[in-house]
Design a protein around this motif. Structure first.
Motif, PDB file in Angstrom:
ATOM      1  N   GLU A 177      68.440 -35.498-101.726  1.00 21.98           N
ATOM      2  CA  GLU A 177      68.333 -34.670-100.530  1.00 21.98           C
ATOM      3  C   GLU A 177      69.590 -33.838-100.305  1.00 21.98           C
ATOM      4  N   VAL A 178      70.743 -34.390-100.633  1.00 29.93           N
ATOM      5  CA  VAL A 178      71.981 -33.624-100.510  1.00 29.93           C
ATOM      6  C   VAL A 178      72.011 -32.481-101.521  1.00 29.93           C
ATOM      7  N   LEU A 179      71.497 -32.734-102.727  1.00 32.13           N
ATOM      8  CA  LEU A 179      71.441 -31.695-103.759  1.00 32.13           C
ATOM      9  C   LEU A 179      70.241 -30.779-103.590  1.00 32.13           C
ATOM     10  N   SER A 180      69.313 -31.149-102.721  1.00 30.97           N
ATOM     11  CA  SER A 180      68.075 -30.396-102.483  1.00 30.97           C
ATOM     12  C   SER A 180      67.218 -30.332-103.748  1.00 30.97           C
ATOM     13  N   VAL A 181      67.001 -31.514-104.351  1.00 26.33           N
ATOM     14  CA  VAL A 181      66.118 -31.619-105.516  1.00 26.33           C
ATOM     15  C   VAL A 181      65.137 -32.768-105.281  1.00 26.33           C
ATOM     16  N   ASP A 182      64.103 -32.834-106.125  1.00 29.72           N
ATOM     17  CA  ASP A 182      63.152 -33.939-106.042  1.00 29.72           C
ATOM     18  C   ASP A 182      63.805 -35.239-106.496  1.00 29.72           C
ATOM     19  N   LEU A 183      63.273 -36.354-105.976  1.00 39.31           N
ATOM     20  CA  LEU A 183      63.846 -37.654-106.310  1.00 39.31           C
ATOM     21  C   LEU A 183      63.792 -37.946-107.807  1.00 39.31           C
ATOM     22  N   HIS A 184      62.770 -37.436-108.508  1.00 36.12           N
ATOM     23  CA  HIS A 184      62.653 -37.763-109.928  1.00 36.12           C
ATOM     24  C   HIS A 184      63.762 -37.148-110.772  1.00 36.12           C
ATOM     25  N   LYS A 185      64.555 -36.258-110.193  1.00 39.55           N
ATOM     26  CA  LYS A 185      65.678 -35.672-110.933  1.00 39.55           C
ATOM     27  C   LYS A 185      66.967 -36.485-110.802  1.00 39.55           C
ATOM     28  N   VAL A 186      66.918 -37.544-109.997  1.00 37.43           N
ATOM     29  CA  VAL A 186      68.117 -38.371-109.792  1.00 37.43           C
ATOM     30  C   VAL A 186      67.818 -39.790-110.248  1.00 37.43           C
ATOM     31  N   THR A 187      68.668 -40.321-111.080  1.00 35.23           N
ATOM     32  CA  THR A 187      68.572 -41.719-111.499  1.00 35.23           C
ATOM     33  C   THR A 187      69.847 -42.431-111.090  1.00 35.23           C
ATOM     34  N   VAL A 188      69.695 -43.549-110.394  1.00 37.80           N
ATOM     35  CA  VAL A 188      70.838 -44.368-110.014  1.00 37.80           C
ATOM     36  C   VAL A 188      70.831 -45.636-110.857  1.00 37.80           C
ATOM     37  N   ASP A 189      71.974 -45.961-111.418  1.00 36.48           N
ATOM     38  CA  ASP A 189      72.152 -47.104-112.314  1.00 36.48           C
ATOM     39  C   ASP A 189      73.234 -48.011-111.732  1.00 36.48           C
ATOM     40  N   THR A 190      72.898 -49.292-111.539  1.00 39.63           N
ATOM     41  CA  THR A 190      73.870 -50.265-111.023  1.00 39.63           C
ATOM     42  C   THR A 190      73.792 -51.531-111.862  1.00 39.63           C
ATOM     43  N   ARG A 191      74.780 -51.738-112.710  1.00 40.96           N
ATOM     44  CA  ARG A 191      74.798 -52.966-113.521  1.00 40.96           C
ATOM     45  C   ARG A 191      75.353 -54.139-112.726  1.00 40.96           C
ATOM     46  N   ARG A 192      76.435 -53.936-112.035  1.00 42.07           N
ATOM     47  CA  ARG A 192      77.025 -55.015-111.231  1.00 42.07           C
ATOM     48  C   ARG A 192      77.975 -54.417-110.214  1.00 42.07           C
ATOM     49  N   MET A 193      78.252 -55.177-109.182  1.00 49.94           N
ATOM     50  CA  MET A 193      79.296 -54.848-108.218  1.00 49.94           C
ATOM     51  C   MET A 193      80.308 -55.971-108.194  1.00 49.94           C
ATOM     52  N   GLY A 194      81.545 -55.621-107.956  1.00 44.54           N
ATOM     53  CA  GLY A 194      82.580 -56.634-107.790  1.00 44.54           C
ATOM     54  C   GLY A 194      82.660 -57.067-106.338  1.00 44.54           C
ATOM     55  N   GLY A 195      81.539 -57.568-105.842  1.00 42.88           N
ATOM     56  CA  GLY A 195      81.426 -57.935-104.436  1.00 42.88           C
ATOM     57  C   GLY A 195      80.819 -56.808-103.633  1.00 42.88           C
ATOM     58  N   ALA A 196      80.159 -57.177-102.538  1.00 41.50           N
ATOM     59  CA  ALA A 196      79.537 -56.164-101.686  1.00 41.50           C
ATOM     60  C   ALA A 196      79.375 -56.675-100.258  1.00 41.50           C
ATOM     61  N   PHE A 197      78.669 -57.807-100.078  1.00 39.30           N
ATOM     62  CA  PHE A 197      78.535 -58.496 -98.783  1.00 39.30           C
ATOM     63  C   PHE A 197      77.838 -57.664 -97.709  1.00 39.30           C
ATOM     64  N   GLY A 198      77.204 -56.558 -98.075  1.00 38.27           N
ATOM     65  CA  GLY A 198      76.598 -55.661 -97.106  1.00 38.27           C
ATOM     66  C   GLY A 198      77.314 -54.334 -97.005  1.00 38.27           C
ATOM     67  N   GLY A 199      78.569 -54.297 -97.399  1.00 38.23           N
ATOM     68  CA  GLY A 199      79.357 -53.080 -97.292  1.00 38.23           C
ATOM     69  C   GLY A 199      78.930 -51.986 -98.247  1.00 38.23           C
ATOM     70  N   LYS A 200      78.072 -52.335 -99.209  1.00 37.98           N
ATOM     71  CA  LYS A 200      77.567 -51.331-100.148  1.00 37.98           C
ATOM     72  C   LYS A 200      76.056 -51.162-100.022  1.00 37.98           C
ATOM     73  N   GLU A 201      75.514 -51.556 -98.863  1.00 35.60           N
ATOM     74  CA  GLU A 201      74.086 -51.346 -98.618  1.00 35.60           C
ATOM     75  C   GLU A 201      73.823 -49.902 -98.204  1.00 35.60           C
ATOM     76  N   THR A 202      74.628 -49.378 -97.271  1.00 31.28           N
ATOM     77  CA  THR A 202      74.505 -47.967 -96.874  1.00 31.28           C
ATOM     78  C   THR A 202      75.794 -47.191 -97.122  1.00 31.28           C
ATOM     79  N   HIS A 203      76.931 -47.860 -97.115  1.00 34.08           N
ATOM     80  CA  HIS A 203      78.199 -47.138 -97.170  1.00 34.08           C
ATOM     81  C   HIS A 203      78.641 -46.762 -98.573  1.00 34.08           C
ATOM     82  N   ALA A 204      77.824 -47.086 -99.576  1.00 33.64           N
ATOM     83  CA  ALA A 204      78.099 -46.573-100.921  1.00 33.64           C
ATOM     84  C   ALA A 204      77.532 -45.169-101.093  1.00 33.64           C
ATOM     85  N   ASN A 205      76.620 -44.760-100.216  1.00 32.35           N
ATOM     86  CA  ASN A 205      75.897 -43.500-100.412  1.00 32.35           C
ATOM     87  C   ASN A 205      76.800 -42.277-100.324  1.00 32.35           C
ATOM     88  N   GLN A 206      77.738 -42.277 -99.385  1.00 27.32           N
ATOM     89  CA  GLN A 206      78.565 -41.095 -99.145  1.00 27.32           C
ATOM     90  C   GLN A 206      79.341 -40.692-100.385  1.00 27.32           C
TER      91      GLN A 206
END
Length: 790
Positions: free
Chosen positions: A234-263
């Motif tokens: 939505e920020v790039l103004s493209v369809d969702l199928h043009k964006v792939t998000v890959d997450t292998r692991r986090m070094g901790g999160a506890f909720g802080g990366k539920e929404t605040h990783a997006n920015q």
């Protein structure tokens, strides 16, 4: 999709897994975390460790230096001309949406000229340079001018100004005011419940790689890949199928990366699109703490009525959550605090108000427990106050208020019936195994003969609801590929942040396919493999992703059984899955031989799985329903000793009994209980957030923000998994969630500290001890009791 019935078997003719069959690493075994060795050796790859493409740029951000004000001018000439700088972006350079609020609007990606800054540390611009150091140096060269505005920095200021991020919500049963007037005894009180910094080992980080056709590959340290995909698109103004998000692991999160990783992913993606080069954005620790949300701090005010035995007759409770500058997830977080303001206790007549207070601080966000801990601390404060008033042992008051199937005391204030009464038996068991009564008498004797050192003990229960309170999030998908050599690749929508989710889900597949876990590889969570995933949160990761993987594995198994029946002309009961083998009549194949044979007969060896949690619903208009599929339970006994002249203290012993149902992995579950307890202890005792008068966060690193260290671990630390307690609901192999509930076991430490302080007044006074109960607060509470008794 095959339906999962109440007996936890699939409603088709595939033979259920026999409990006696145990391939190495299958469900129920204490298998090591799949990345444990790599964590210890440093070989585990996080976003910042990834081998970035040639020419990758490094991004950094410029942050506001006022808590509230209008940006009157922004001079970035020096930033653009700095050595190594390739690009600089502001709000005006965003090609798509500007507001990335996850549920409700209010979270601008960047603040521009003539916009209002809402907290000290808000993002104003981003810079891309040829090195990380060059980007950080350049970001400091901006000249920003503001027209400052008055700032509300505390919950009280926000309440007084009637400043809220969302409307209040109310829950009630009976008539609380009439109940209070008719009560035998009555107390009022107030409690400040502090927030908590996420303090993950790996900070916020994203790497964005532009692809052909306007695509974007995003490597993000996020608990919510699908939401990251949506917002980047939505920020790039493209369809969702043009964006792939890959997450292998986090070094901790506890909720802080539920929404605040997006920015950070969105900013890196814009710069990658503009420059045509890969862009990595990683925040330094201090800026990470300034610019990202914490656990909500709360203000609790209560009026409680009770009888001479301490049984609550009526309660009027106000919970005000300090939300920061935007809604973020605060609506659901304050709701969950309200849901859990009963903890384990029946409240016959009750009125609960939940306020979402706006302050000019960083927007607070999800944190392990998601509001539940704050509600539970509030009621445990009340229970202790009632116990001091009646002169009864706090444990006896807790027991007399427990939910019970007798006398219709088994329905919560929001209308959900407690169907599995685990706590009465669990508390009795822990009381006996911890030797609570004898230790209580020994502590009384010690305190009577010691004027400076005082000991305290407390046993507190936990009843924590499991499910997302937003209904549509209670779903998950999975994808399994079986290769011709018998190896298996597993993918699902859950993310791995150190909690062992990948391990547990792989164990589920190992159990169903009857193969060793060593033959299963769980690959990075990716939005192009399993779409439309829910965040890994709400303690539901194993529940929903495990069931989705089980569904996929059973689809494959059913397909293989059908193939064997046709190919070998045998009945279904002649096809038996054994550890790493498949028996078909008189013939026995290795699993690899069997699937290779199926492949040559053109049998599909790939399957998807899906699961949605049944039964749950909640009507906010009537404030009633069944928001939780089931409840996780536990209890802890903590013993402390305090120095009444300095306020210093130590936790000497902890005993825990926790119910995880049929454990998917006892070793990981015990580790989660121990870690959750210590994190909860830090929240309630040492982790103090502090802002100066200008709204600047001053606790921005381990030198000023004290998380528990190894020396704070109780020297005696006993943890037991409650035996023979399968989940009454048809969860994955009748297990129960273990991610969030253990954190609240640490309330026993805070209650034990108050018990020790109260001994200075012969346990007749309920000392005020806000959280975190730092040595300074403990000392002030001791001094207050001395003043009252002098």
């Amino acid at each position: 999709m095959p339906e999962v019935n109440e007996s936890n078997t699939v409603a088709n003719n595939v033979p259920p897994t026999t409990p006696s069959t145990t391939p190495a690493g299958s469900a129920g075994q204490g298998v090591a975390h799949e990345s444990a060795a790599r964590h210890v050796s440093g070989e585990a790859v996080y976003v910042d460790d990834m081998m970035a493409p040639s020419g990758t740029l490094h991004a950094y951000v410029g942050l506001s230096t006022v808590a509230h004000g209008v940006v009157s001018s922004m001079s970035l000439a020096a930033v653009k001309n700095a050595e190594g700088v390739v690009d600089v972006i502001t709000r005006d350079d965003i090609p798509g949406i500007v507001d990335i609020g996850p549920v409700f609007p209010g979270d601008p990606l960047m603040v521009g000229v003539d916009d209002t800054v809402e907290f000290h540390g808000q993002v104003l611009f981003a810079v891309a340079a040829t090195s990380y150091a060059a980007a950080r140096r350049a970001a400091r060269l901006a000249k920003i001018e503001y027209a400052t505005l008055p700032a509300h920095l505390t919950i009280e200021e926000g309440l007084a100004a009637e400043s809220f991020v969302r409307p209040a919500h109310y829950q009630s049963r009976g008539n609380a005011q009439e109940g209070l007037r008719a009560a035998d005894q009555r107390l009022q009180g107030e409690l400040q419940i502090g927030g908590q910094e996420q303090m993950y080992l790996e900070g916020q980080a994203s790497l964005c790689v532009p692809e052909e056709d306007g695509g974007m590959l995003v490597y993000s340290s996020t608990q919510n890949p699908t939401e990251g995909q949506k917002l980047v698109a939505e920020v790039l103004s493209v369809d969702l199928h043009k964006v792939t998000v890959d997450t292998r692991r986090m070094g901790g999160a506890f909720g802080g990366k539920e929404t605040h990783a997006n920015q950070w992913a969105c900013l890196a993606a814009i710069l990658a699109r503009r420059t045509g080069r890969a862009v990595k954005l990683r925040l330094a620790r201090g800026d990470d703490m300034r610019a990202t949300g914490k656990r909500h701090h709360f203000l609790s005010r209560y009026d409680v009525g009770f009888d001479k035995q301490g049984r609550i007759q009526a309660l009027d409770l106000m919970l005000a959550g300090g939300c920061g500058m935007s809604p973020d997830l605060s609506d659901a977080i304050v709701d969950r605090a309200m849901f859990h303001s009963d903890n384990a206790y029946y409240l016959p007549q009750v009125a609960i108000a939940g306020h979402r207070v706006k302050t000019n601080t960083v927007s607070n966000t999800a944190f392990r427990g998601f509001g539940g801990p704050q509600g539970m601390v509030a009621i445990e404060d009340i229970i202790d106050a009632v116990a001091r008033s009646t002169g009864r042992d706090p444990l006896d008051v807790r027991k007399s208020n427990l939910y019970s199937a007798e006398d219709n005391r088994d329905v919560t204030h929001y209308g959900q019936t407690i169907e599995q009464h685990v706590l009465p038996m669990l508390l009795d068991r822990l009381e006996e195994t911890s030797d609570y009564r004898a230790r209580r008498e020994s502590i009384r004797t010690f305190n009577a003969s010691n004027s400076v050192l005082k000991k305290g003990i407390a046993l507190t229960p936990v009843k924590f609801g499991i499910s997302f309170t937003v209904q549509h999030l209670n779903q998950a998908g999975a994808l399994i590929h079986v290769y011709t050599d018998g190896s298996v690749q597993l993918n699902h929508g859950g993310t791995e942040m150190g909690q062992g989710l990948y391990t547990k889900v792989a164990q589920v597949v190992a159990q169903e396919l009857q193969i060793d876990i060593a033959n299963i590889r769980c690959t990075a969570t990716r939005t192009d493999k399993v779409p439309n995933t829910s965040p890994t949160a709400a303690s539901s990761g194993s529940d929903i992703n495990g069931m989705a993987a089980l569904d996929a594995a059973r689809t494959l198994r059913q397909r293989l059984v059908a193939f064997a029946c046709e190919h070998f002309s045998v009945a279904e009961d002649a096809v038996v899955f054994l550890p790493n083998q498949v028996s078909v009549g008189e013939q026995v194949f290795t699993f690899a031989q069997f699937v290779n044979l199926a492949y040559h007969q053109r049998i599909s060896l790939s399957a998807t799985g899906f699961y949605r949690t049944p039964k749950i619903h909640y009507d906010r208009e009537t404030a009633s329903g069944r928001p939780f599929y089931y409840f996780a339970n536990g209890a802890a006994v903590s013993e402390v000793v305090i120095d009444t002249l300095t306020g210093e203290y130590r936790v000497e012993r902890v005993d825990i009994c926790h119910d995880v149902g049929n454990s998917l992995n006892p070793a990981i579950d015990i580790g989660q209980i121990e870690g959750g307890f210590i994190q909860g202890m830090g929240w309630l005792t040492s982790e103090e957030l502090s802002w100066d008068a200008s709204g600047r966060l001053t606790t921005v690193g381990p030198a000023t923000y004290k998380i528990p260290a190894i020396g704070d671990t109780p020297p005696i630390f006993n943890v037991e998994l409650l035996p023979d307690s399968p989940n009454a609901e048809a969860t994955i192999f009748r297990s129960k969630a273990v991610g969030e509930p253990p954190l609240m076991l640490a309330i026993s430490v805070w209650s034990a500290l108050r018990d020790a302080i109260s001994s200075m007044a012969d346990y007749r006074v309920h000392p005020k001890l806000d959280t975190p109960a730092t040595p300074e607060r403990v000392l002030m509470a001791c001094e207050s009791l001395r003043s009252e008794s002098s």
